[in-house]
Design an enzyme around this catalytic site. Structure first.
Site, PDB file in Angstrom:
ATOM      1  N   TRP A 247       0.813  -1.222   0.000  1.00 16.79           N
ATOM      2  CA  TRP A 247       0.000   0.000   0.000  1.00 16.79           C
ATOM      3  C   TRP A 247       0.847   1.274   0.000  1.00 16.79           C
ATOM      4  O   TRP A 247       0.329   2.351   0.243  1.00 16.79           O
ATOM      5  CB  TRP A 247      -0.907   0.017   1.235  1.00 16.79           C
ATOM      6  N   CYS A 282      -6.984  -4.361  -1.195  1.00 20.59           N
ATOM      7  CA  CYS A 282      -8.211  -5.038  -0.752  1.00 20.59           C
ATOM      8  C   CYS A 282      -9.116  -5.438  -1.901  1.00 20.59           C
ATOM      9  O   CYS A 282      -9.640  -6.555  -1.935  1.00 20.59           O
ATOM     10  CB  CYS A 282      -8.957  -4.174   0.257  1.00 20.59           C
ATOM     11  N   HIS A 341     -13.222  -0.077   1.953  1.00 21.71           N
ATOM     12  CA  HIS A 341     -12.591  -1.391   2.111  1.00 21.71           C
ATOM     13  C   HIS A 341     -13.479  -2.412   1.421  1.00 21.71           C
ATOM     14  O   HIS A 341     -14.710  -2.309   1.451  1.00 21.71           O
ATOM     15  CB  HIS A 341     -12.401  -1.746   3.579  1.00 21.71           C
ATOM     16  N   ASP A 364     -12.911 -11.990   4.316  1.00 16.87           N
ATOM     17  CA  ASP A 364     -11.980 -10.912   3.980  1.00 16.87           C
ATOM     18  C   ASP A 364     -10.564 -11.469   3.879  1.00 16.87           C
ATOM     19  O   ASP A 364     -10.001 -11.950   4.856  1.00 16.87           O
ATOM     20  CB  ASP A 364     -12.033  -9.824   5.052  1.00 16.87           C
ATOM     21  N   TYR A 537      -5.631   5.130   0.449  1.00 21.23           N
ATOM     22  CA  TYR A 537      -7.039   4.857   0.747  1.00 21.23           C
ATOM     23  C   TYR A 537      -7.221   4.158   2.089  1.00 21.23           C
ATOM     24  O   TYR A 537      -8.334   4.076   2.621  1.00 21.23           O
ATOM     25  CB  TYR A 537      -7.692   4.058  -0.391  1.00 21.23           C
TER      26      TYR A 537
END
Length: 708
Positions: A247, A282, A341, A364, A537
Site C-alpha cells: 500500500w 483489498c 474497504h 476478507d 485509501y
C-alpha cells in the site's frame, strides 16, 4: 473366463458439463485433453469400453473407485467405491456414492454415477477394477488418465452452498465480469473486474493454493473451512499464498494493484511461478476471492464498505488521540479509517451456528488483523454482524467494527481518571454505505448497476435496533464496555459543521469550509486548525498539502465561515495513487473549553478510458478497437501501459505506450479476435508512474453469420 480388460474410460466431458452447469469451463473444451468438471450431488454418465469381449451380467464384476487426496478411505468420505449391479438401471441419490447401468452395446458399458452432496471438492482420481465371480485371480486395474474435478453444487438443495433462489446463480456463479466499487463516499465508482473463473488456469491455481493450505482432505467438502482457507491463502502473509499486499505506492518490482484488470493474469502467474504475485490491495484480493469461489461453485459477491473502520484492539471503536494543543498523537492512533474497504460475501448454510445464521457470510482476504494467529477473516454471518451476535464464528466483532464502530476522539486531560477526556463521538460516519453489483445488470458507462446492501449489514443508522446491536457486541470487550459507559462530551454553545465537498475534478481548486454558529448571548473566541493531506485509501497520511491556524471572534448569536483555499498547484504534485485527500478541522472555544473535531475524505476525479468498438461483430473476425483519454496532469506521464482483457475475447494483453506530455491525448489501437457468441465485456486499465487507476469498459455482442 478371464477378467475384462478395460481399453478406455470415457467421462463425456462436454455432455456431462451441460447438465452440471460447467460447460463454460475451458478445461472441458480442451481439444487434445478435455478434463471433466462436475458438481457433487449430481449424476453423471461414464462409459467403459472393453478390448477382449462384452460384459457378462452373470459373471463379471466391475468396481469403480473414486479417490481424493492422500490415503483415501471410504469411511472418511475421501473414497467412493461402487460395484456395477446389472439389475440396477439408475443410480440412487442420497449420501453415498452410487452407480446404475444405463446401456450395454457390444463391448461398451455405459453407467450412471452419483456422488454425495458433501464429498470433498477438488481433483479426484478414478480407477476401474475388473474380475469374475469366484475367481482367485487378482483384479485387473485400469486408471483413468485424466484429472476429474468435483465442485460444490449450489443448484442442489442437499449441498450446504445451495441458493434457494436459483436464478441468482446466473450472477453469483456464472457471471465472469463484474464491478468492484472503489473510492471514498461521495465519489466512489464501479471499477470493472474480469473474474474469469472459467479460464483454464483457475482451477489448477486453486488446487495449488489448497496444497499449501494445510487443510486436510477430509475437510475440503466443508464450505465453512474452505472459504476460511481461501481468506488465508489469497494473501501471502503467513504462507506462500497468491498475492502480496502492498500500500505504499512503490511497485516497480511488480505490478501496481491499479494496473490489474482481472484475476486471470494473477492466478496464471501464481500457477506458472509457484510464488506469490506482487501486488494486491483489498479490492484485488476480493476480486481473486470471488474468482476462486465461483470457480469452485460457492456463490460469491464483492462487497465495498465506504468509510470502513479498522479496529486494531477489539474495542469496537475507532479511537483518535490528541494532546492539550490539539496535535494528533500518531503513536497512539493504531486504529484507522479506510476511505473504502472491499471484502466478499459467500453464500452457505451454517450448521455450526443457530438456525437463521446462514445465507451471506463475510470473508476478507486482506491481511489486516490476525484470527487464530494467522491473517484470515470469516466466514462471519452477515445476520450475526447485523445483530451484534459476537459469539458466532468467525471474526464477527472485527466485521461489526468495520461497518458500525463509533469514532471517538480523546484529548489529553490530566484531571480525568483515564488521563483523557472524550471530546467527540461520531456514531454515523463508519459504514456510510455498503455496495455490491446488482444482479443481471452491467453498466459500462455509469453506476446504474450498483446495489446498496447496507441494511443487510446493520439496522438503519441511529435507530434503536442499530444501537442495541452495537452495544450487544461491545459486551465482548472489557475496554469497549468502559469506553461506551463514559458519557459523551457535553454539547457547547457553538455549533460547528465541516462541509462535505462535491466532486472535484483533477486540476480544480477546492475550499475547506467550516460553518460556525454562536448560540450564546456572549462573544466566543475560536482557535482552529485546518489541514488537507494526501492519503492512501487506508487512511495513512502521505503528504501534508496545506494547513492553517486560524483565530475568530464570533459575535453573540451570529454565524460565520472559516475557509482554507487549496489551489491545484498546491496538491497535484503531492497526490498518491487513487488521488485521495483528507480534510481535517479541530477547534477550541476559549471561554467554555469546548473542543470540536471532524474530518472528511474525498477523491480527486480522474478521466475514464473511452473504448471505441463496434456494438456487434461477427465471430472469428478481426476487430479493431481504440482506447483514448486525455492526460489531466500538468506533468509528463512515464512508464505508461494499457492492460486489456475480457473472457472469451482477449486474455490480459499489455501494451506499452510512450511518455505522454501534459494535457496530451492518449490513444492506442489494437486488434482482437472474438471466438464465442453472446454478450461480451471488454475491460481496460491505464497506469503510469505519475497516474494510476484509469479504467474503462465496453460491451460487445458477438454473433454467428452461419446461424439461421
Amino acid at each position: 473366463m478371464s477378467s475384462l480388460t478395460v481399453e478406455q474410460i470415457y467421462l463425456y466431458p462436454l455432455e456431462n458439463a451441460r447438465n452440471h452447469h460447467t460447460d463454460t469451463y475451458e478445461l472441458v473444451h480442451d481439444e487434445e485433453n478435455p478434463i471433466p468438471v462436475l458438481r457433487r450431488g449430481q449424476k453423471f454418465t461414464l462409459a467403459l469400453r472393453f478390448s477382449d469381449r462384452a460384459y457378462d451380467k452373470t459373471k463379471d464384476i466391475i468396481r469403480l473407485i473414486f479417490s481424493f487426496g492422500p490415503d483415501p478411505i471410504t469411511i472418511k468420505g475421501t473414497q467412493g467405491v461402487v460395484t456395477v449391479d446389472p439389475t440396477k438401471k439408475y443410480a440412487d441419490t442420497g449420501k453415498l456414492w452410487n452407480v446404475g447401468l444405463l446401456a450395454l452395446m457390444e463391448n461398451t458399458l455405459t453407467v450412471e454415477i452419483y456422488s454425495p452432496p458433501d464429498c470433498p471438492v477438488g481433483i479426484w482420481s478414478l480407477k476401474v477394477e475388473t474380475n469374475t465371480q469366484k475367481s482367485s485371480e487378482p483384479d485387473k486395474i485400469q486408471n483413468y488418465e485424466n484429472d476429474l474435478y468435483l465442485l460444490f453444487n449450489p443448484w442442489n438443495c442437499d449441498d450446504l452452498v445451495c441458493m434457494p433462489e436459483k436464478r441468482l446463480l446466473d450472477e453469483y456463479i456464472l457471471t465472469d465480469v463484474g464491478k468492484i466499487w472503489v473510492g471514498p463516499y461521495g465519489s466512489s465508482r464501479g471499477r470493472e473486474w474480469v473474474f474469469g473463473q472459467f479460464d483454464a488456469c483457475i482451477l489448477p491455481a486453486a488446487m495449488l493454493m489448497f496444497e499449501r493450505s494445510g487443510l486436510p482432505s477430509t475437510s475440503r467438502g466443508d464450505p465453512v473451512k474452505v472459504v476460511r482457507v481461501i481468506s488465508k491463502l489469497v494473501n501471502s502473509n503467513d504462507d506462500d499464498g497468491i498475492l502480496i499486499g502492498k500500500w505504499d505506492g512503490e511497485y516497480d518490482d511488480g505490478t501496481a494493484p491499479a494496473a490489474w484488470s482481472g484475476s486471470i493474469e494473477i492466478l496464471q502467474k501464481f500457477l506458472d511461478t509457484q510464488e506469490p504475485v506482487g501486488y494486491g490491495q483489498c479490492w484485488v484480493f476480493a476480486g481473486v476471492v470471488t474468482t476462486i469461489c465461483r470457480a469452485l461453485g460457492i456463490p460469491s459477491r464483492v462487497v465495498s464498505n465506504l468509510v470502513s473502520g479498522h479496529d486494531s484492539n477489539s474495542t469496537i471503536t475507532i479511537d483518535k488521540y490528541f494532546d492539550e494543543k490539539n496535535v494528533e498523537l500518531e503513536d497512539y492512533n493504531t486504529d484507522s479509517i479506510w476511505n473504502f474497504h472491499v471484502w466478499n460475501d459467500v453464500w452457505m448454510t451454517r450448521p455450526d451456528l443457530p438456525e437463521g445464521y446462514g445465507g451471506w457470510q463475510a470473508v476478507d482476504a486482506t491481511p489486516q488483523e490476525t484470527s487464530d494467529s494467522v491473517y484470515q477473516c470469516g466466514p462471519a454471518s452477515v445476520y450475526a454482524i447485523k445483530n451484534g451476535a459476537i459469539g458466532c464464528n468467525y471474526d464477527v466483532p472485527f466485521m461489526i467494527a468495520a461497518v458500525n464502530a463509533d469514532i471517538m476522539r480523546w484529548k489529553r486531560n490530566p484531571e480525568c481518571d483515564l488521563g483523557y477526556s472524550k471530546i467527540s463521538c461520531n456514531k454515523y460516519h463508519i459504514g456510510r454505505v455498503i455496495l455490491t453489483k446488482k444482479p443481471f445488470m452491467y453498466d459500462p458507462n455509469g453506476d446504474r448497476d450498483r446495489e446498496d446492501v447496507t441494511l443487510q449489514y446493520k439496522s438503519k443508522e441511529g435507530s434503536k435496533a442499530e444501537r442495541l446491536s452495537l452495544l450487544n457486541a461491545v459486551r465482548s470487550s472489557h475496554i469497549g464496555k468502559v469506553i461506551y459507559e463514559l458519557p459523551d462530551a457535553e454539547l457547547g454553545d457553538v455549533e460547528f459543521d465541516l462541509e462535505e465537498l462535491d466532486l472535484i475534478n483533477i486540476g480544480d481548486d477546492f475550499n475547506l469550509i467550516v460553518k460556525m454558529k454562536n448560540k450564546s448571548n456572549e462573544i466566543r473566541h475560536i482557535e482552529a486548525l485546518l489541514s488537507a493531506n494526501s492519503v492512501f485509501y487506508t487512511g495513512i497520511i502521505h503528504n501534508s498539502i496545506k494547513k492553517a491556524e486560524l483565530k475568530y471572534s464570533l459575535a453573540p448569536n451570529s454565524s460565520e465561515k472559516m475557509k482554507l483555499v487549496i489551489r491545484s498547484d498546491e496538491y497535484l504534485d503531492k497526490l498518491v495513487e487513487y488521488c485521495n485527500i483528507k480534510i481535517f478541522a479541530i477547534a477550541n472555544v476559549t471561554e467554555t473549553s469546548q473542543t470540536w473535531a471532524d474530518e472528511d475524505d474525498f477523491q480527486v476525479i480522474k478521466p475514464k478510458i473511452k473504448i471505441k468498438v463496434p456494438s456487434s461483430v461477427p465471430i472469428r473476425t478481426p476487430t479493431v478497437i481504440t482506447l483514448r483519454f486525455v492526460n489531466p496532469l500538468k506533468k509528463t506521464l512515464t512508464n505508461c501501459q494499457f492492460n486489456i482483457s475480457g473472457p472469451s475475447i482477449i486474455r490480459s494483453q499489455v501494451m506499452m505506450h510512450p511518455d505522454v506530455k501534459p494535457g496530451a491525448k492518449v490513444k492506442v489501437t489494437t486488434e482482437i479476435m472474438l471466438t464465442s457468441v453472446g454478450d461480451k465485456k471488454l475491460v481496460a486499465t491505464f497506469s503510469s508512474k505519475e497516474l494510476l487507476d484509469i479504467t474503462g469498459s465496453a460491451k460487445i455482442e458477438v454473433f454467428d453469420d452461419n446461424e439461421e
